[in-house]
Design an enzyme around this catalytic site. Structure first.
Site, PDB file in Angstrom:
ATOM      1  N   PRO A 155       0.831  -1.215   0.000  1.00  0.00           N
ATOM      2  CG  PRO A 155      -0.628  -1.486   1.807  1.00  0.00           C
ATOM      3  CD  PRO A 155       0.641  -2.011   1.228  1.00  0.00           C
TER       4      PRO A 155
ATOM      5  NE  ARG B  44      -6.423  -5.987 -21.555  1.00  0.00           N
ATOM      6  CZ  ARG B  44      -6.497  -4.792 -22.115  1.00  0.00           C
ATOM      7  NH1 ARG B  44      -5.674  -3.836 -21.740  1.00  0.00           N
ATOM      8  NH2 ARG B  44      -7.393  -4.520 -23.040  1.00  0.00           N
TER       9      ARG B  44
ATOM     10  CD  GLU C 210      -0.192  -7.261  10.886  1.00  0.00           C
ATOM     11  OE1 GLU C 210      -1.105  -6.537  10.414  1.00  0.00           O
ATOM     12  OE2 GLU C 210      -0.323  -8.484  11.032  1.00  0.00           O
TER      13      GLU C 210
ATOM     14  CG  ASP D  58      -8.110  -1.203 -23.851  1.00  0.00           C
ATOM     15  OD1 ASP D  58      -9.020  -1.561 -24.600  1.00  0.00           O
ATOM     16  OD2 ASP D  58      -7.199  -1.931 -23.460  1.00  0.00           O
TER      17      ASP D  58
HETATM   18  C1  JF5 Z   1       0.314  -6.046   1.683  1.00  0.00           C
HETATM   19  C2  JF5 Z   1       1.778  -5.478   3.909  1.00  0.00           C
HETATM   20  C3  JF5 Z   1       1.676  -5.913   1.565  1.00  0.00           C
HETATM   21  O1  JF5 Z   1      -2.328  -4.424   0.733  1.00  0.00           O
HETATM   22  C4  JF5 Z   1      -1.632  -4.392  -0.246  1.00  0.00           C
HETATM   23  C5  JF5 Z   1      -1.835  -3.395  -1.312  1.00  0.00           C
HETATM   24  C6  JF5 Z   1      -2.785  -2.388  -1.317  1.00  0.00           C
HETATM   25  N1  JF5 Z   1      -2.642  -1.708  -2.451  1.00  0.00           N
HETATM   26  N2  JF5 Z   1      -1.679  -2.236  -3.135  1.00  0.00           N
HETATM   27  C7  JF5 Z   1      -1.161  -3.275  -2.508  1.00  0.00           C
HETATM   28  O2  JF5 Z   1      -0.593  -5.273  -0.421  1.00  0.00           O
HETATM   29  C8  JF5 Z   1      -0.488  -6.340   0.493  1.00  0.00           C
HETATM   30  C9  JF5 Z   1      -0.326  -5.863   2.901  1.00  0.00           C
HETATM   31  C10 JF5 Z   1       0.415  -5.587   4.018  1.00  0.00           C
HETATM   32  C11 JF5 Z   1       2.425  -5.637   2.685  1.00  0.00           C
END
Ligand code: JF5
Length: 236
Positions: free
Chosen positions: A85, A149, A112, A164
């Protein structure tokens, strides 16, 4: 193009790569997808991939040694991407860039997060959106779909993706097929007229109208002609 997906849940990822369209693309040799179990890179008898966080707090952290061993086991790559994220937001532009690479490693975190030192062993961090998932697997599959794609030969109509949404910088125009009437809802007359130039013009205007209504932010980046700008003004 080869994708190496590093995950603690290979059984979650594999079925998607065996889905009909991707399966055919893989069979044709246009892409290769290797799903690696990160647990295979653990070194203790309990196959531990995570540990408690230094400094305390809730949850577990993925170990840097295990993660980096998995990255190195995937072999030399043009890009090693960590799904997070906290990464750069994934866009069609990034997809177009990644689609030109020979080998991409996608690292899926769980728990986490991953020990921050793992960041030194990746080429970029990508987020698929502003929400938190339970792991990076869906993000890796999003990148796999969005990029594969775009590889020549993957999509039947060569020019198809050029039209697209996001490739043109606009949302797509609305599409219709049979039946000609459904519960009182018809099909725009122009589409059955056979006037190809007029249809193309109608579709462009629909794309502009929808983009203005739904995603006005996209209009700032879109490549617009003088005619497009005139039509947009008429909409007000
Ligand atoms: C993840 C720690 C990675 O949650 C996500 C994510 C959200 N938007 N893009 C990716 O990735 C998983 C969660 C917690 C590291």
């Amino acid at each position: 193009m080869k994708y190496s997906i590093l995950t603690l849940f290979p059984e979650l990822v594999r079925p998607w790569t065996q889905e009909s369209i991707l399966e055919k693309v893989i069979a044709k040799g246009l892409i290769k997808v290797d799903v690696h179990d990160i647990r295979g890179s653990t070194t203790d008898k309990h196959k531990t991939a995570d540990d408690t966080p230094y400094g305390g707090g809730a949850g577990m952290v993925m170990r840097v040694d295990v993660t980096v061993k998995a990255i190195e086991a995937a072999g030399l790559a043009d890009e090693v991407i960590l799904l997070s994220p906290a990464g750069e937001r994934f866009t069609q532009k990034i997809a177009e860039d990644l689609a030109t690479k020979e080998h991409i490693v996608l690292v899926c975190g769980r728990y986490e997060g991953i020990d921050a030192r793992a960041e030194e062993f990746v080429t970029r961090e990508i987020s698929i959106g502003d929400y938190v998932l339970m792991g990076g697997e869906l993000g890796a599959l999003v990148i796999l779909e969005a990029t594969s794609r775009l590889i020549p030969g993957v999509i039947k109509e060569a020019e198809s993706h050029q039209q697209d949404s996001f490739s043109t910088g606009l949302l797509d125009y609305p599409h219709y097929t049979r039946p000609a009437e459904f519960r009182g809802l018809g099909v725009p007359e122009i589409l059955v007229s056979g006037h190809h130039a007029k249809i193309a013009e109608w579709r462009r205007k629909q794309a502009l109208k929808r983009t203005k209504q739904r995603r006005p932010d996209l209009l700032e980046q879109a490549e617009l002609t003088a005619e497009d700008l005139l039509w947009l003004e008429e909409l007000d």
